[in-house]
Design an enzyme around this catalytic site. Structure first.
Site, PDB file in Angstrom:
ATOM      1  N   THR A 261      12.089   2.073  16.515  1.00  0.00           N
ATOM      2  CA  THR A 261      12.086   2.084  17.987  1.00  0.00           C
ATOM      3  C   THR A 261      12.474   3.467  18.489  1.00  0.00           C
ATOM      4  OG1 THR A 261      12.642  -0.244  17.997  1.00  0.00           O
ATOM      5  CG2 THR A 261      13.079   0.970  20.033  1.00  0.00           C
ATOM      6  N   CYS A 348      24.263  25.281   9.201  1.00  0.00           N
ATOM      7  CA  CYS A 348      24.340  24.355   8.071  1.00  0.00           C
ATOM      8  C   CYS A 348      25.227  24.917   6.983  1.00  0.00           C
ATOM      9  CB  CYS A 348      22.970  24.097   7.491  1.00  0.00           C
ATOM     10  SG  CYS A 348      21.866  23.434   8.698  1.00  0.00           S
TER      11      CYS A 348
END
Ligand code: PLP
Length: 408
Positions: A261, A348
């Site tokens: 969804t 990161c």
């Protein structure tokens, strides 16, 4: 009566004012602050009750939000809307498209080798769904630009009988801002019948972006580098016929290419940010002038400062530098204590003690690391002045420590 929304709004505003008063945020390549346009679109979408797959009016309203955002992201990349697949991040889009298994309509297409440039983001270096032995790195030169002769050699060495090859190349590097020769690389790849995936995460909104002008087969994008929300990305394709096997399977969302969804608030914010990014390209020369003036002042203060990638075209907002004798991790903490948010390496890899693979690939002395200063639409001369003041303080400390070492 004060609603919960009023309370949250008030708290957010107070926090923003506090941060703006005391902090200087110069880490836009890690993530850009949420644009007001994106925030407004997200808040409106959060109030929609429907699931975009439902056929009733509520579902159609949610679907319309996605359709609008798809149009906006497509316009940013100069493609028809049907060629945009929303994902939860650029990392997911990379994992989706870096696969040996494609389909041309219904016919399977095998990609037997992945080439990636040595300075790619870790989400590309990880190689997606390719086995490690099917992936190889292509070197860059001392300025961080893809070595086109090495690409030629890699292509010449590919065994076409085993399947196609794919090149993944970033439009611009997240650490240095160095812009890659994407058009030249794409022409070579296409002439040899390969596929090219362009990681446009850092270039989007900072460089004109046209998938067809680049000659790319696929682009990947991330909303949060554009001033959209974190946790939204896209895979953009050159057509609808040749597509990678889905990574996330289940329901038929995104025409079966990406099940689950849809997060309509994140998608709405992404669309709004993409629309702003397209308009904001005209601000880029002013950003470049501000960055260049900052670097001139840095060189005046510390003539031995090394600015990585400065000899070749770079993103207008990025400055990646090393001060000889000063470890980047130490400098980053020093800047933070002076109220300046910059990073040492990529978001990161900051937080981990490690050597920048980008500096290493460029043949630079990677032991000290480097500090990345990345500007954005909200950066002002006051921010630059605050950064330069902190730079001067840290530089003075470096010089006095060095003088002490020589005296000892
Ligand atoms: N590619 C590049 C060049 C990036 O800089 C980043 C994020 O830093 C990514 C990909 C990953 O994006 P996301 O955070 O949406 O997974």
């Amino acid at each position: 009566m004060r609603t919960r929304r009023d309370v949250v709004d008030a708290e957010t505003t107070v926090m923003a004012i506090k941060m703006a008063g005391t902090r200087t945020y110069l880490d836009h390549n890690a993530t850009a602050p949420l644009l007001p346009e994106a925030r407004a679109a997200m808040l409106a979408a959060l109030d929609l009750p429907g699931n975009a797959s439902s056929v009733h009016a509520e579902g159609r309203a949610a679907r319309a939000v996605i359709a609008k955002a798809r149009d906006e992201v497509a316009a940013l990349c100069d493609v028809p809307a049907a060629q945009v697949i929303f994902t939860a991040s650029a990392t997911e889009a990379a994992s989706h498209v870096l696969t040996p298994n494609f389909r041309m309509g219904r016919a399977p297409v095998i990609v037997s080798r992945l080439f990636v440039s040595a300075t790619e983001h870790p989400c590309i270096l990880a190689g997606g769904r390719f086995l490690a032995e099917r992936a190889s790195h292509i070197s860059v030169d001392r300025d961080g630009r893809l070595d086109l002769a090495a690409l030629d050699a890699a292509i010449a060495g590919h065994d076409a009988a085993s399947g196609q090859f794919m090149l993944a190349l970033q439009l611009a590097n997240n650490e240095t801002g160095v812009i890659q020769p994407v058009v030249e690389a794409a022409a070579k790849v296409r002439a040899a019948g390969g596929l090219i995936v362009v990681d446009a995460v850092q270039g989007a909104g900072r460089l004109p972006l046209s998938l067809s002008a680049m000659g790319a087969d696929f682009l990947i994008l991330s909303a949060h580098k554009l001033g959209g929300p974190k946790g939204a990305g896209a895979l953009v394709s050159a057509g609808e016929i040749l597509m990678p096997e889905p990574l996330v399977r289940g329901g038929g969302q995104e025409k079966g290419h990406r099940a689950g969804t849809e997060n309509i608030a994140a998608i709405a914010g992404f669309g709004a940010a993409a629309a702003v990014a397209r308009e904001a390209l005209s601000d880029i020369p002013a950003l470049a002038a501000r960055r260049d003036a900052m670097e001139t002042a840095m060189r005046a203060e510390a003539p031995d400062v090394i600015i990585h990638g400065a000899a070749v075209p770079r993103l207008a907002n990025t400055c990646y530098f090393t001060l000889p004798g000063l470890k980047a991790e130490t400098a980053q903490i020093g800047f933070d204590m002076e109220g300046i948010a910059v990073s040492s390496g990529s978001a990161c890899s900051s937080g981990k003690v490690g050597v920048s693979h980008v500096l290493k690939a460029m043949g630079a002395d990677a032991a000290l690391g480097a500090i990345r200063v990345s500007l954005g639409a909200t950066t002002t001369d006051t921010h630059i002045a605050a950064f330069l003041k902190a730079f001067s303080t840290l530089n003075a400390r470096r010089l006095s420590r060095r003088a002490g070492e020589h005296a000892a």
